[in-house]
Design an enzyme around this catalytic site. Structure first.
Site, PDB file in Angstrom:
ATOM      1  N   GLN A 108       6.243   6.866   0.909  1.00 44.88           N
ATOM      2  CA  GLN A 108       6.608   6.889   2.337  1.00 44.88           C
ATOM      3  C   GLN A 108       6.822   8.324   2.810  1.00 44.88           C
ATOM      4  O   GLN A 108       7.240   9.185   2.029  1.00 44.88           O
ATOM      5  CB  GLN A 108       7.892   6.091   2.550  1.00 44.88           C
ATOM      6  CG  GLN A 108       7.711   4.604   2.379  1.00 44.88           C
ATOM      7  CD  GLN A 108       9.052   3.883   2.457  1.00 44.88           C
ATOM      8  OE1 GLN A 108       9.759   4.006   3.444  1.00 44.88           O
ATOM      9  NE2 GLN A 108       9.385   3.161   1.403  1.00 44.88           N
TER      10      GLN A 108
HETATM   11  N1  LIG Z   1      -6.595  -6.217  -1.506  1.00 50.40           N
HETATM   12  C1  LIG Z   1      -5.968  -5.336  -2.285  1.00 50.40           C
HETATM   13  N2  LIG Z   1      -4.638  -5.147  -2.164  1.00 50.40           N
HETATM   14  C2  LIG Z   1      -4.041  -4.256  -2.978  1.00 50.40           C
HETATM   15  C3  LIG Z   1      -4.758  -3.517  -3.961  1.00 50.40           C
HETATM   16  N3  LIG Z   1      -3.873  -2.705  -4.602  1.00 50.40           N
HETATM   17  C4  LIG Z   1      -2.675  -2.922  -4.038  1.00 50.40           C
HETATM   18  N4  LIG Z   1      -2.764  -3.850  -3.066  1.00 50.40           N
HETATM   19  C5  LIG Z   1      -1.679  -4.358  -2.222  1.00 50.40           C
HETATM   20  O1  LIG Z   1      -1.207  -3.289  -1.404  1.00 50.40           O
HETATM   21  C6  LIG Z   1       0.200  -3.436  -1.175  1.00 50.40           C
HETATM   22  C7  LIG Z   1       0.930  -2.162  -1.544  1.00 50.40           C
HETATM   23  O2  LIG Z   1       0.826  -1.958  -2.948  1.00 50.40           O
HETATM   24  P1  LIG Z   1       1.878  -1.068  -3.751  1.00 50.40           P
HETATM   25  O3  LIG Z   1       1.377  -0.952  -5.138  1.00 50.40           O
HETATM   26  O4  LIG Z   1       3.262  -1.573  -3.565  1.00 50.40           O
HETATM   27  O5  LIG Z   1       1.740   0.322  -2.968  1.00 50.40           O
HETATM   28  P2  LIG Z   1       2.434   1.717  -3.292  1.00 50.40           P
HETATM   29  O6  LIG Z   1       1.372   2.744  -3.220  1.00 50.40           O
HETATM   30  O7  LIG Z   1       3.191   1.636  -4.564  1.00 50.40           O
HETATM   31  O8  LIG Z   1       3.417   1.909  -2.039  1.00 50.40           O
HETATM   32  P3  LIG Z   1       4.806   2.748  -1.957  1.00 50.40           P
HETATM   33  O9  LIG Z   1       5.652   2.358  -3.122  1.00 50.40           O
HETATM   34  O10 LIG Z   1       5.433   2.361  -0.649  1.00 50.40           O
HETATM   35  O11 LIG Z   1       4.449   4.190  -1.968  1.00 50.40           O
HETATM   36  C8  LIG Z   1       0.654  -4.651  -1.985  1.00 50.40           C
HETATM   37  O12 LIG Z   1       0.674  -5.777  -1.124  1.00 50.40           O
HETATM   38  C9  LIG Z   1      -0.459  -4.805  -3.023  1.00 50.40           C
HETATM   39  O13 LIG Z   1      -0.615  -6.134  -3.490  1.00 50.40           O
HETATM   40  C10 LIG Z   1      -6.178  -3.745  -4.078  1.00 50.40           C
HETATM   41  O14 LIG Z   1      -6.902  -3.152  -4.887  1.00 50.40           O
HETATM   42  N5  LIG Z   1      -6.711  -4.658  -3.215  1.00 50.40           N
END
Ligand SMILES: Nc1nc2c(ncn2[C@@H]2O[C@H](COP(=O)(O)OP(=O)(O)OP(=O)(O)O)[C@@H](O)[C@H]2O)c(=O)[nH]1
Ligand SMILES: [Mg+2]
Length: 177
Positions: A73
């Site tokens: 974030q």
């Molecule tokens: N369709 C799809 N959704 C994905 C994929 N990878 C992650 N997501 C979705 O994207 C959303 C965010 O994923 P996170 O892994 O929590 O993202 P993050 O980068 O860790 O986010 P922060 O912790 O806020 O920095 C979740 O709902 C996941 O299920 C993908 O390859 N395809």
């Protein structure tokens, strides 16, 4: 002699094992935490936005990595640099559908590459969410991020889908070996 940073004692096979430090960065919602747990368990976990970081030890073909998944974030990005010391690999995760914020990712990438503590780090870029309609290809992202201009760091871009794991370990993590 003390334990040096990056080494840990494996009690099952008494010996010091070298551990490579990896930071997983990228904007919020890019899929960083999903990728981390896909590496660890080959499973999709339910995630919430990461506040702070998650850290896990991942072993790929007998090579040990200490992976720091850092919250993406806006308000958290200014503290990414507190994780940089001794980092060997940066994994930059990009949501390939997030065209509007690719310029922000680009700014963050070049800010990291200019940081003294990351001068020897190699960069693996995951063009994530390739399962989604109208996503950008790895080639489009590479062009936008002008990756071919990066001469002072090793880099590699890999298309992947963290939900299935496709491209994550096979084409991506294997590049770290
Ligand atoms: N369709 C799809 N959704 C994905 C994929 N990878 C992650 N997501 C979705 O994207 C959303 C965010 O994923 P996170 O892994 O929590 O993202 P993050 O980068 O860790 O986010 P922060 O912790 O806020 O920095 C979740 O709902 C996941 O299920 C993908 O390859 N395809
Ligand atoms: Mg997260």
């Amino acid at each position: 002699m003390g334990i040096q940073p990056g080494k840990f004692w494996d009690s099952s096979q008494p010996q010091y094992i070298w551990e490579h430090k990896v930071i997983i960065v990228g904007l919020d919602n890019a899929g960083k935490t999903t990728i981390l747990y896909q590496f660890l368990m080959n499973e999709v976990v339910h995630t919430s936005p990461t506040i702070g970081s998650n850290v896990e030890e991942i072993v790929v073909k007998n090579t040990h990595f200490l992976m720091w998944d850092i919250g993406g974030q806006d308000s958290l990005r200014s503290s990414w640099n507190t994780y940089y010391t001794n980092t060997e690999f940066i994994i930059l995760v990009v949501d390939s559908t997030d065209r509007e914020r690719l310029s922000v990712t680009k700014e963050e990438l070049y800010r990291m590459l200019a940081h003294e503590d990351l001068r020897n780090a190699a960069v693996l870029i995951f063009a994530n969410k390739q399962d989604k309609k109208r996503c950008m290809s790895a080639a489009e992202i590479s062009k936008y991020l002008t990756l071919s201009s990066i001469k002072d760091h090793q880099w590699h871009i890999q298309a992947c889908c963290a939900l299935t794991g496709e491209g994550a370990e096979d084409g991506g993590a294997e590049w770290l070996l």
